[in-house]
Motif scaffolding. Structure first.
Motif, PDB file in Angstrom:
ATOM      1  N   LEU A   1       0.839  -1.195   0.000  1.00 24.01           N
ATOM      2  CA  LEU A   1       0.000   0.000   0.000  1.00 24.01           C
ATOM      3  C   LEU A   1       0.873   1.243   0.000  1.00 24.01           C
TER       4      LEU A   1
ATOM      5  N   ASP B   1       0.574   5.583  -0.020  1.00 23.17           N
ATOM      6  CA  ASP B   1      -0.243   6.795   0.118  1.00 23.17           C
ATOM      7  C   ASP B   1       0.644   7.984  -0.202  1.00 23.17           C
TER       8      ASP B   1
ATOM      9  N   TYR C   1       3.543   4.294   3.654  1.00 17.59           N
ATOM     10  CA  TYR C   1       3.433   2.973   3.049  1.00 17.59           C
ATOM     11  C   TYR C   1       3.134   1.929   4.125  1.00 17.59           C
TER      12      TYR C   1
ATOM     13  N   TRP D   1      -0.662  -4.697   3.603  1.00 13.50           N
ATOM     14  CA  TRP D   1      -1.930  -5.232   4.092  1.00 13.50           C
ATOM     15  C   TRP D   1      -1.776  -6.741   4.228  1.00 13.50           C
TER      16      TRP D   1
ATOM     17  N   ALA E   1      -1.460  -1.162  -4.257  1.00 11.90           N
ATOM     18  CA  ALA E   1      -2.623  -0.276  -4.190  1.00 11.90           C
ATOM     19  C   ALA E   1      -2.144   1.109  -3.800  1.00 11.90           C
TER      20      ALA E   1
ATOM     21  N   CYS F   1     -10.113   7.328  -1.764  1.00  7.59           N
ATOM     22  CA  CYS F   1      -9.592   6.239  -0.938  1.00  7.59           C
ATOM     23  C   CYS F   1     -10.074   6.378   0.503  1.00  7.59           C
TER      24      CYS F   1
ATOM     25  N   LEU G   1      -4.424   4.629   3.139  1.00 11.25           N
ATOM     26  CA  LEU G   1      -3.847   3.300   2.927  1.00 11.25           C
ATOM     27  C   LEU G   1      -4.934   2.230   2.931  1.00 11.25           C
TER      28      LEU G   1
ATOM     29  N   ALA H   1      -7.050   2.515  -0.162  1.00 13.79           N
ATOM     30  CA  ALA H   1      -6.372   1.999  -1.348  1.00 13.79           C
ATOM     31  C   ALA H   1      -6.499   0.481  -1.405  1.00 13.79           C
ATOM     32  N   MET H   2      -6.381  -0.178  -0.252  1.00 11.66           N
ATOM     33  CA  MET H   2      -6.583  -1.623  -0.182  1.00 11.66           C
ATOM     34  C   MET H   2      -7.997  -1.990  -0.610  1.00 11.66           C
TER      35      MET H   2
END
Length: 296
Positions: A6, A8, A16, A19, A62, A110, A279, A282-283
């Protein structure tokens, strides 16, 4: 178990994390300064992803990023504090460098997806997410999906014109509230200090804080009665202040007194995820975009 890298991306910092698909949580988090050039940007991101790949099974990357992400083309349109990431096929380039699938989404979208997925808007389908920072941005969620809009400007609430002819981004943020106070009082107080002055009875601070509350209330009222959302979720640093929502609701009550036909008060909540929102979102976006790839 499959994991996601991940990223950002912000104007000053890249956050970062990994996940962990098994634990369903963020691990190995960190942050680095955002580079000033495209080549340095590539180097930093590639190094982060390579370190994740060296120790974990990573199935994709992501990304939360500033700008208007065109998910059909992999191009970041619009503008941001990072001019070098815009208007070319950056997603393809990153996939080549990472040797992994990459899914990108706008940072405000996000954050909204994080709240809808497991945060303050969990279980809701129609939500407005308003990010109050230096300006005002946000996201429109309808039937659980981000509404990007024809020009990818869905959720750009800060462009709304307010009663005095200024846009919401100029009159609906704590940053500009402090700027107005300092200009008139010839001081250099922070947003927090102006709020404290208002609480202590400073009339100018109270006036400028009320400008903030009134304009946010007007914007939320207009948005609520346009989209009829289940909730309006507030994000950004000022959203963590416990006095923000009560003061906006008080200003909303004054609006409702003027509009006899308005039958209900908008539901306002603050975001659950703060620093990790982009983050996690984004996942969530990656999982929605590539459900088979991330399936266990």
């Amino acid at each position: 178990m499959k994991n996601l890298a991940l990223l950002d991306v912000g104007g000053t910092t890249i956050k970062y994390g990994l996940w962990d698909g098994a634990a369903q949580q963020l691990t190995k988090q960190g942050a680095v300064a955002t580079p000033k050039s495209l080549n340095a940007y590539y180097d930093v991101l590639t190094q982060i992803v390579a370190e994740f790949k060296a120790s974990d099974q990573v199935v994709g990357v992501a990304m939360s990023t500033p700008g208007a992400v065109n998910k059909a083309t992999g191009i970041i349109e619009g503008a941001s504090a990072l001019p070098y990431i815009h208007h070319f096929e950056i997603q393809d380039e990153l996939e080549t460098r990472f040797d992994l699938p990459v899914v990108m989404e706008n940072d405000a979208n996000c954050a909204a997806l994080a709240e809808v997925g497991s945060g303050a808007a969990k279980g809701l389908k129609n939500v407005l997410f308003m990010v109050i920072g230096t300006g005002v941005g946000g996201s429109v969620i309808v039937n659980g999906q981000v509404q990007h809009g024809r020009h990818l400007f869905g959720g750009e609430f800060g462009y709304m014109m307010m009663n005095d002819g200024r846009i919401l981004s100029e009159v609906g943020t704590a940053v500009h509230m402090a700027d107005r106070y300092n200009q008139e009082a010839h001081t250099n107080y922070s947003e927090r200090e102006v709020f404290e002055l208002a609480d202590q009875g400073d009339l100018l601070a109270q006036k400028e804080a009320q400008v903030l509350y009134d304009n946010l209330a007007q914007a939320i009222y207009n948005l609520q009665y346009s989209f009829d959302s289940e909730a309006v979720i507030l994000g950004g640093g000022v959203s963590q202040a416990d006095f923000l929502v009560p003061n906006i609701e008080k200003a909303l009550q004054e609006i409702l007194k003027q509009v006899d036909i308005a039958p209900f008060m908008p539901t306002i909540r603050t975001c659950q995820y703060h620093n990790d929102a982009n983050l996690i979102g984004a996942m969530e976006d990656f999982r929605r975009t590539c459900p088979n790839l991330f399936a266990n």
